[in-house]
Design a protein around this motif. Structure first.
Motif, PDB file in Angstrom:
ATOM      1  N   LEU A 138       1.103  -0.725   0.671  1.00 16.29           N
ATOM      2  CA  LEU A 138       0.025   0.298  -0.396  1.00 16.29           C
ATOM      3  C   LEU A 138       0.573   1.688  -0.075  1.00 16.29           C
ATOM      4  O   LEU A 138       0.478   2.095  -1.001  1.00 16.29           O
ATOM      5  N   PHE A 139       1.657   0.881   0.804  1.00 18.01           N
ATOM      6  CA  PHE A 139       3.009   2.613   0.716  1.00 18.01           C
ATOM      7  C   PHE A 139       3.484   2.142  -0.792  1.00 18.01           C
ATOM      8  O   PHE A 139       3.733   3.745  -0.947  1.00 18.01           O
ATOM      9  N   MET A 140       3.893   1.034  -0.882  1.00 12.77           N
ATOM     10  CA  MET A 140       4.414   1.626  -2.182  1.00 12.77           C
ATOM     11  C   MET A 140       4.035   2.706  -3.290  1.00 12.77           C
ATOM     12  O   MET A 140       4.160   2.859  -3.966  1.00 12.77           O
ATOM     13  N   ASN A 141       2.341   1.965  -3.926  1.00 10.10           N
ATOM     14  CA  ASN A 141       1.356   1.827  -4.375  1.00 10.10           C
ATOM     15  C   ASN A 141       1.470   3.634  -4.265  1.00 10.10           C
ATOM     16  O   ASN A 141       0.737   4.750  -5.479  1.00 10.10           O
ATOM     17  N   VAL A 142       1.332   3.945  -3.344  1.00 13.19           N
ATOM     18  CA  VAL A 142       0.801   5.408  -2.785  1.00 13.19           C
ATOM     19  C   VAL A 142       1.467   6.614  -3.700  1.00 13.19           C
ATOM     20  O   VAL A 142       1.310   7.221  -4.137  1.00 13.19           O
ATOM     21  N   HIS A 143       3.181   5.943  -3.569  1.00 14.66           N
ATOM     22  CA  HIS A 143       3.923   6.796  -4.561  1.00 14.66           C
ATOM     23  C   HIS A 143       4.604   5.930  -5.480  1.00 14.66           C
ATOM     24  O   HIS A 143       5.423   7.213  -6.729  1.00 14.66           O
ATOM     25  N   ALA A 144       3.173   5.103  -6.486  1.00 14.27           N
ATOM     26  CA  ALA A 144       3.354   4.710  -7.846  1.00 14.27           C
ATOM     27  C   ALA A 144       3.184   5.993  -8.588  1.00 14.27           C
ATOM     28  O   ALA A 144       1.733   7.198  -8.283  1.00 14.27           O
ATOM     29  N   ILE A 145       4.088   5.791  -9.693  1.00 13.85           N
ATOM     30  CA  ILE A 145       2.740   6.444 -10.774  1.00 13.85           C
ATOM     31  C   ILE A 145       1.886   6.579 -11.537  1.00 13.85           C
ATOM     32  O   ILE A 145       1.734   4.992 -11.361  1.00 13.85           O
ATOM     33  N   LYS A 146       1.470   7.530 -11.831  1.00  8.69           N
ATOM     34  CA  LYS A 146      -0.275   6.860 -12.042  1.00  8.69           C
ATOM     35  C   LYS A 146      -0.291   5.976 -14.005  1.00  8.69           C
ATOM     36  O   LYS A 146      -0.057   6.760 -14.294  1.00  8.69           O
TER      37      LYS A 146
END
Length: 237
Positions: free
Chosen positions: A65-73
């Motif tokens: 979840l933490f990783m996907n918060v910062h992932a490029i859309k």
């Protein structure tokens, strides 16, 4: 690749608070005072404590979840505008790697800080706890990095964002409960226990690094192959 520093700092503060709550739940004052013997080993063993394998498995969900918060859309329009898929994939990998570093660093800072508060510097220094924490952090960074790559591999293969986090988490959970004579990655996550008990030396730690880094390389290559063949039109649907 653009970094939203404020977003990273805010999310890091949030997980530090969560890790602090977790640490106190695992190592409250009554528990610490009741321990006789190698107290740091009890507090950081693979079966119990803040650094237990069960805790690390549960934290896999929080990391994703933490990783996907910062992932490029990666919207279809964004992906189709970019001619260089290699750069897109490498930007994704950098985010996964940086997220794992930030996540693990926050996790270990909490462990050092609260251990220092409750036990003091003397026992931490005499047991080489600071060095062991660093060695453990490196292993965890590799571990969460390949978990992140696996998550994105499943996402690209399934053309779905909705089930990938849960699927990846389930895979890690199953590997934890899997009783087998064969090696499974989560079983490597006992650097604290191995070094604090004297069962391991630096050679054992290096073998852990090699295996975990090997998984990073494998999932990087597989993920890159699947990403290159990804049909963005289907993905848009």
């Amino acid at each position: 690749m653009n970094y939203n520093i404020k977003k990273y700092v805010t999310s890091a503060l949030i997980i530090i608070i969560l890790f602090s709550i977790l640490w106190y739940m695992q190592n409250d004052k009554a528990f610490i005072s009741s321990i006789r013997g190698n107290i740091l080993l009890f507090m950081n063993g693979s079966l119990q404590g803040y650094s237990s394998q069960k805790v690390l498995v549960i934290l896999t969900l929080f990391f994703l979840l933490f990783m996907n918060v910062h992932a490029i859309k990666e919207s279809p329009s964004y992906l189709t505008r970019k001619a260089d898929r290699t750069k897109i994939f490498n930007d994704r990998f950098i985010n996964i790697f940086f997220s794992s570093i930030l996540f693990v660093t926050s996790y270990q800072i909490v462990n050092i800080l609260f251990t220092f508060i409750f036990l003091g510097n003397e026992i931490m220094s005499t047991t080489n706890f600071y060095l062991i924490t660093l060695l453990n952090a490196i292993a965890l960074i590799f571990f969460y990095c390949w978990v992140g790559l696996l998550n994105k591999l499943i996402e690209d293969w399934s053309n779905s964002r909705n089930i990938t986090v849960v699927t990846t988490f389930v895979v890690v959970v199953i590997s934890y409960y899997l009783e087998t004579a064969f090696w499974v990655p989560i079983k490597d996550m006992r650097v604290y226990e191995g070094l604090l008990s004297g069962e391991w030396d630096l050679t054992d730690v290096c073998f852990v690094y090699i295996r975990q880094l090997g998984l990073v390389i494998v999932f990087y290559i597989l993920g890159k192959m699947i990403f290159y063949d990804k049909d963005f039109i289907i993905y848009e649907k």
